[in-house]
Motif scaffolding. Sequence first.
Motif, mmCIF file in Angstrom:
data_model
loop_
_atom_site.group_PDB
_atom_site.id
_atom_site.type_symbol
_atom_site.label_atom_id
_atom_site.label_comp_id
_atom_site.label_asym_id
_atom_site.label_seq_id
_atom_site.Cartn_x
_atom_site.Cartn_y
_atom_site.Cartn_z
ATOM 1 N N ASP A 39 -8.084 -1.647 3.055
ATOM 2 C CA ASP A 39 -8.669 -0.816 2.019
ATOM 3 C C ASP A 39 -7.570 0.153 1.623
ATOM 4 O O ASP A 39 -7.239 1.019 2.421
ATOM 5 N N ARG B 21 -9.496 -7.008 9.688
ATOM 6 C CA ARG B 21 -10.414 -6.921 8.538
ATOM 7 C C ARG B 21 -9.565 -6.759 7.297
ATOM 8 O O ARG B 21 -8.359 -6.589 7.390
ATOM 9 N N ASP C 92 0.859 -1.189 0.000
ATOM 10 C CA ASP C 92 0.000 0.000 0.000
ATOM 11 C C ASP C 92 0.896 1.241 0.000
ATOM 12 O O ASP C 92 2.087 1.148 0.322
ATOM 13 N N GLU D 233 -6.217 -2.814 -0.009
ATOM 14 C CA GLU D 233 -5.680 -4.135 -0.344
ATOM 15 C C GLU D 233 -6.741 -5.162 -0.762
ATOM 16 O O GLU D 233 -6.438 -6.081 -1.539
HETATM 17 N N1 GLY Z 1 -4.571 0.023 3.775
HETATM 18 C C1 GLY Z 1 -4.458 0.132 5.146
HETATM 19 C C2 GLY Z 1 -5.630 -0.258 5.936
HETATM 20 O O1 GLY Z 1 -6.635 -0.722 5.429
HETATM 21 O O2 GLY Z 1 -5.575 -0.109 7.137
#
Ligand code: GLY
Length: 428
Positions: free
Chosen positions: A287, A284, A210, A289
């Motif tokens: 986001d 979880r 990321d 990813e």
């Molecule tokens: N991409 C980092 C997160 O979802 O925490």
Amino acid sequence: MTETVLLVGGGGREHAIARALADDCELYACASNRNPGIGRLAEAIELVDETAVEEIVDYAEEISATLAVIGPESALAAGVADALDEAGVYTFGPREEAARIETDKAYQRRFMRDHDVPGCPAFETFDDIEAACDYIDAFDGDLAVKPAGLTGGKGVKVIGDQVTKAEAKAYLREESYDRVVLEERLVGEEFTVQALVANGDVRVTPAVQDHKRAYEGDEGPNTGGMGSYSDASLILPFMTEDDYAAAIEILQAVVDALPEYKGVLYGQFMLTADGPKVVEFNARFGDPEAMNTLPVLRTRFLDVLTAARDGNSLPELHFDRKATVCKYAVPDGYPTEPTAGARIAVDEESVGEALLFYASVDERDDGLYTTTSRSFAVVGLGDTIEQAEGIADGALAAADEGLRVRHDIGKHELLRARIDHMDELRGS
Ligand code: GLY
Ligand code: AMP
């Protein structure tokens, strides 16, 4: 029997989850915004806050949900998984207590230490901000300063990277957090590995990188994530198979110590000269990813959920051998002063062969509006990262005025710099 699945959350991650499930079940969603991507895939969206436990349970009962999946950590922290489980709706997402692995960074570090989970940096936790400031003064070296609670990935300040010692102390005094973690600054390249976990099984997905910084060249403040890439193999160009195996061992050690864990276990790692160290765990999907992972998952995601619920062994996961590049379009000013409530147009035609995931936008009668968070993402799939990058970048013509993107994510120069950085650290 057709499963009826309730999805909690309305961002890009949840659009990716919806896409992975919609063909195989009857899908419903609860979210605080009307995400048009989810809207098209689900039978209905109930507009309710992701933390409104009672309303979510009522809705699950109204639609006779047979399963639930939780996207955001806020819902886990509010105990939505506990309440749904207790109402007889098996929820793929940890209960509030197990989710502390993400929601309480002080707990997370102590958990690692108490259970000998490998990859834990040296750390101290503080309830007293002045004691933390004294520690910063006395410490010979750089520290990462982390509020213990949830901050959407934006609360951490790294001394020697983003801030000076004086700025770190001023930040702590100004924010008056209840509890902070001070830990050894890790130097290396970050990567993520997400695992699907239930009944003691750990099924891993390809590594993803990321990009947290807001601007190109990894400049600017941290965000929730501006975009991410994965390769056609399980690993990334700057890492080895052994590094990946070490990360899996860490995730396995967490589950061995938390056998009741269910849902996604997300490991954020720093690949240092001494191998992977844990930056954090999330409870979880990441986001962005999730948008790299779910589009290449060939195993039916629904089969993972039903096996988890029914107490069976989770299916082995198979992936398309494709590289992925995800790039987010975010409102101008994000993350510090995002322009919410701006009307935007997304030209779906111009996305071409890329996948389009809507995120924190709100669809109203007269159009699509930004919120204070990320607006939409495009994902390119290709045989190589470069090919996937070209597809994703081409698709960003869909980004309207009032939105900003990081074009550099997945580009050759950035990948090369990551490889050179690791080579330099490893002295090879
Ligand atoms: N991409 C980092 C997160 O979802 O925490
Ligand atoms: P977190 O919210 O724990 O994921 O932290 C946000 C970001 O801060 C991470 O993605 C890292 O870039 C950085 N960070 C967190 N902990 C450390 C650390 N111990 N050393 C260096 N950077 C860190």
